[in-house]
Design an enzyme around this catalytic site. Structure first.
Site, mmCIF file in Angstrom:
data_model
loop_
_atom_site.group_PDB
_atom_site.id
_atom_site.type_symbol
_atom_site.label_atom_id
_atom_site.label_comp_id
_atom_site.label_asym_id
_atom_site.label_seq_id
_atom_site.Cartn_x
_atom_site.Cartn_y
_atom_site.Cartn_z
ATOM 1 N N HIS A 66 4.246 -6.398 8.144
ATOM 2 C CA HIS A 66 4.327 -5.550 6.956
ATOM 3 C C HIS A 66 4.905 -4.206 7.413
ATOM 4 O O HIS A 66 4.703 -3.804 8.564
ATOM 5 C CB HIS A 66 2.904 -5.371 6.412
ATOM 6 C CG HIS A 66 2.815 -4.621 5.122
ATOM 7 N ND1 HIS A 66 2.854 -3.240 5.069
ATOM 8 C CD2 HIS A 66 2.666 -5.038 3.851
ATOM 9 C CE1 HIS A 66 2.731 -2.855 3.804
ATOM 10 N NE2 HIS A 66 2.625 -3.925 3.042
ATOM 11 N N ASP A 107 -3.705 -5.694 12.594
ATOM 12 C CA ASP A 107 -3.577 -5.343 11.186
ATOM 13 C C ASP A 107 -4.306 -6.445 10.414
ATOM 14 O O ASP A 107 -3.803 -7.548 10.250
ATOM 15 C CB ASP A 107 -2.085 -5.282 10.823
ATOM 16 C CG ASP A 107 -1.857 -5.190 9.308
ATOM 17 O OD1 ASP A 107 -2.837 -5.273 8.551
ATOM 18 O OD2 ASP A 107 -0.689 -5.067 8.911
ATOM 19 N N GLN A 109 -4.802 -8.688 5.640
ATOM 20 C CA GLN A 109 -4.900 -10.021 5.014
ATOM 21 C C GLN A 109 -5.860 -10.922 5.804
ATOM 22 O O GLN A 109 -5.958 -12.119 5.513
ATOM 23 C CB GLN A 109 -3.517 -10.690 4.940
ATOM 24 C CG GLN A 109 -2.460 -9.865 4.237
ATOM 25 C CD GLN A 109 -2.711 -9.684 2.740
ATOM 26 O OE1 GLN A 109 -3.560 -10.348 2.138
ATOM 27 N NE2 GLN A 109 -1.974 -8.782 2.122
ATOM 28 N N LYS A 124 -8.414 -5.059 -0.933
ATOM 29 C CA LYS A 124 -8.090 -6.494 -0.822
ATOM 30 C C LYS A 124 -9.366 -7.305 -0.597
ATOM 31 O O LYS A 124 -9.347 -8.529 -0.577
ATOM 32 C CB LYS A 124 -7.097 -6.724 0.313
ATOM 33 C CG LYS A 124 -5.749 -6.013 0.092
ATOM 34 C CD LYS A 124 -4.754 -6.388 1.152
ATOM 35 C CE LYS A 124 -3.612 -5.417 1.317
ATOM 36 N NZ LYS A 124 -2.643 -5.403 0.229
ATOM 37 N N CYS A 174 7.047 -5.906 1.041
ATOM 38 C CA CYS A 174 6.969 -4.854 2.073
ATOM 39 C C CYS A 174 7.079 -5.455 3.471
ATOM 40 O O CYS A 174 6.397 -5.005 4.412
ATOM 41 C CB CYS A 174 5.689 -4.021 1.944
ATOM 42 S SG CYS A 174 5.511 -3.238 0.352
HETATM 43 N N1 C6P Z 1 0.161 -5.628 1.452
HETATM 44 C C1 C6P Z 1 0.998 -6.989 -0.345
HETATM 45 O O1 C6P Z 1 1.264 -7.207 -1.532
HETATM 46 P P1 C6P Z 1 -2.480 -0.841 2.187
HETATM 47 O O2 C6P Z 1 -1.346 -0.663 1.236
HETATM 48 O O3 C6P Z 1 -2.606 0.309 3.148
HETATM 49 O O4 C6P Z 1 -3.770 -1.200 1.521
HETATM 50 O O5 C6P Z 1 -2.133 -2.155 3.053
HETATM 51 C C2 C6P Z 1 -0.920 -2.221 3.748
HETATM 52 C C3 C6P Z 1 -0.748 -3.567 4.352
HETATM 53 C C4 C6P Z 1 -0.724 -3.696 5.728
HETATM 54 N N2 C6P Z 1 -0.616 -4.891 6.323
HETATM 55 C C5 C6P Z 1 -0.519 -6.022 5.614
HETATM 56 C C6 C6P Z 1 -0.436 -7.328 6.334
HETATM 57 C C7 C6P Z 1 -0.526 -5.969 4.214
HETATM 58 O O6 C6P Z 1 -0.432 -7.101 3.520
HETATM 59 C C8 C6P Z 1 -0.618 -4.712 3.576
HETATM 60 C C9 C6P Z 1 -0.557 -4.617 2.079
HETATM 61 C C10 C6P Z 1 0.239 -5.741 0.018
HETATM 62 O O7 C6P Z 1 1.317 -7.766 0.533
HETATM 63 C C11 C6P Z 1 0.795 -4.536 -0.658
HETATM 64 S S1 C6P Z 1 2.397 -4.087 -0.057
#
Ligand code: C6P
Length: 423
Positions: free
Chosen positions: A138, A215, A218, A241, A379
């Site tokens: 991401h 990270d 997910q 999430k 993203c």
């Molecule tokens: N992915 C998706 O629709 P934040 O925005 O800080 O809560 O998470 C960022 C982030 C970082 N790593 C991974 C693997 C992610 O999936 C995400 C967030 C969402 O896939 C929103 S872009």
């Protein structure tokens, strides 16, 4: 049987099976219709819906406990502080971290990774050093490292993924060299659904003397995470999430590493004493929690952790595994569908294209059927490029999704295919 146990039991059938219909009742938003159709919410990787327990806990905080924390001697402030710190205890247990000072509240996964890149990377990296990430990141696990590498003259090295969307382990091992200073990896890919062999990858990095950031955006909602068993050095995730409020996340870090890192931001609460000449920083984790935090959000996260713990994260994971396995099988029968990513281990989502129809067009047609999916690059532009597609449609699942909803998705896709292919 205490209240929590009895609530869990209610969500299980008499034979002890996971009762998804009872789980669905906990989520008020799911009862809605969209464009006259029952809502089918399959955009959980973007953000999960909130159970009543979380919504109520946030409202209760504002109605009866609203106050700043760590600052007041009055009852409200002490009550709010206890609730805020109660979440830290709950998260520590949830991740099986050794100590509460290893749990830092941040705004989300993005901020957690930026914090590590800036504070750990900023202090450690020198010109010519290397940071290893993967081709399925991401943007949140690319750009913060790019920024710090540019500043320090360090180099970003990228582990390739194969045509299935699995990490090429030989290439990973070759990248771990004498100049590697950090490995940063996703637990689960948000664009492909790949579950990475992070335990093995952490062990490999440690053998080379390199710390690892996971990270877990997910990962945490879909699998039991034990940071001590993994032995990861940092683990980042977002509350929203995991059925909690937005604007809150967690950085787990090993105490020894957090201790040696400089603060991320300066301000209130991260200090022990301040004069114009000198500032003495607060102890962990407060050194990294400058300013008034998202108190309601953190308290809501505590309720979310309690909710998921009562459901049982293992039960949630096996339920989602069933739904996602069914989705893979069912979508294979939809003409025009091609999965992007067919990893050895998949969690919680499927990413696909439908012929050469643009993903946004499919998303719009599905929306008319009440189906919410994400369309675009998620993203994760480099992984889209790796698979030669500008965008995919992504259906991502949570504790309340059902196989019947997968059928609705498949029907919607068949409609879209008929429309666009003219068959
Ligand atoms: N992915 C998706 O629709 P934040 O925005 O800080 O809560 O998470 C960022 C982030 C970082 N790593 C991974 C693997 C992610 O999936 C995400 C967030 C969402 O896939 C929103 S872009």
């Amino acid at each position: 049987m205490n209240v929590k146990q009895s609530k869990t039991a209610e969500r299980n059938n008499t034979d002890g099976c996971y009762d998804v219909e009872r789980v669905r009742e906990d989520f008020p938003v799911l009862g809605q219709t969209v464009h006259g159709k029952p809502l089918v919410y399959l955009d959980n990787a973007a953000t999960a819906q909130k159970p009543r327990a979380v919504i109520r806990r946030v409202a209760e905080y504002y109605e009866t406990e609203n106050s700043n924390i760590h600052r007041g001697v009055h009852w409200l402030s002490e009550t709010a502080t206890r609730a805020y710190e109660g979440t830290r205890t709950a998260v520590r247990k949830f991740l099986n971290a050794a100590e509460e000072r290893e749990i830092v509240f941040v705004r989300g996964t993005t901020e957690a990774i930026n914090l590590v890149a800036r504070c750990y990377g900023g202090a450690r990296l020198q010109a010519g050093d290397e940071v290893v990430i993967s081709a399925m990141e991401h943007h949140s696990n690319i750009v913060p490292w790019q920024l710090i590498c540019q500043e320090k003259g360090a180099v970003l090295r990228v582990i390739p993924v194969d045509d299935h969307g699995d990490i090429v382990m030989d290439a990973y091992h070759r990248l771990l060299g004498p100049r590697t200073r950090m490995v940063a990896l996703p637990h689960v890919s948000n664009a492909l659904g790949t579950v990475n062999p992070i335990k093995q990858m952490i062990d490999d990095a440690h053998r080379a003397g390199v710390p690892v950031l996971v990270d877990g955006a997910q990962g945490v909602p879909h699998a039991r995470v034990d940071v001590r068993a993994l032995d990861c050095d940092f683990y980042a995730f977002s509350s929203h999430k995991l059925y909690g409020p937005t604007g809150v996340g967690v950085l787990y870090g090993k105490a020894a590493l957090l201790e040696e890192m400089p603060p991320y931001q300066g301000g209130g609460d991260m200090i022990l004493s301040v004069s114009f000449e000198e500032t003495e920083y607060n102890v962990l984790p407060y050194k990294f929690e400058a300013g008034t935090p998202n108190i309601a959000g953190v308290i809501g996260l505590g309720a979310a952790v309690e909710y998921v713990t009562a459901l049982g994260i293992d039960a949630v994971a096996s339920h989602e595994d069933r739904v996602v396995a069914y989705a893979v099988e069912r979508l294979a029968r939809v003409p025009g569908v091609r999965l992007v990513g067919t990893p050895g281990r998949r969690a919680s989502l499927v990413s696909f294209v439908l012929g050469d129809v643009h993903a946004h067009d499919i998303g719009t047609i599905l929306d008319q059927e009440g189906i919410a999916v994400r369309t675009g690059h998620h993203c994760a532009m480099p992984v889209m490029e790796r698979f030669g597609v500008p965008a995919t449609v992504r259906a991502s699942f949570a504790c309340y999704n059902t196989e019947a909803e997968v059928d609705v998705l498949a029907d919607g896709l068949e409609t879209a295919w008929r429309l666009f292919s003219g068959v």
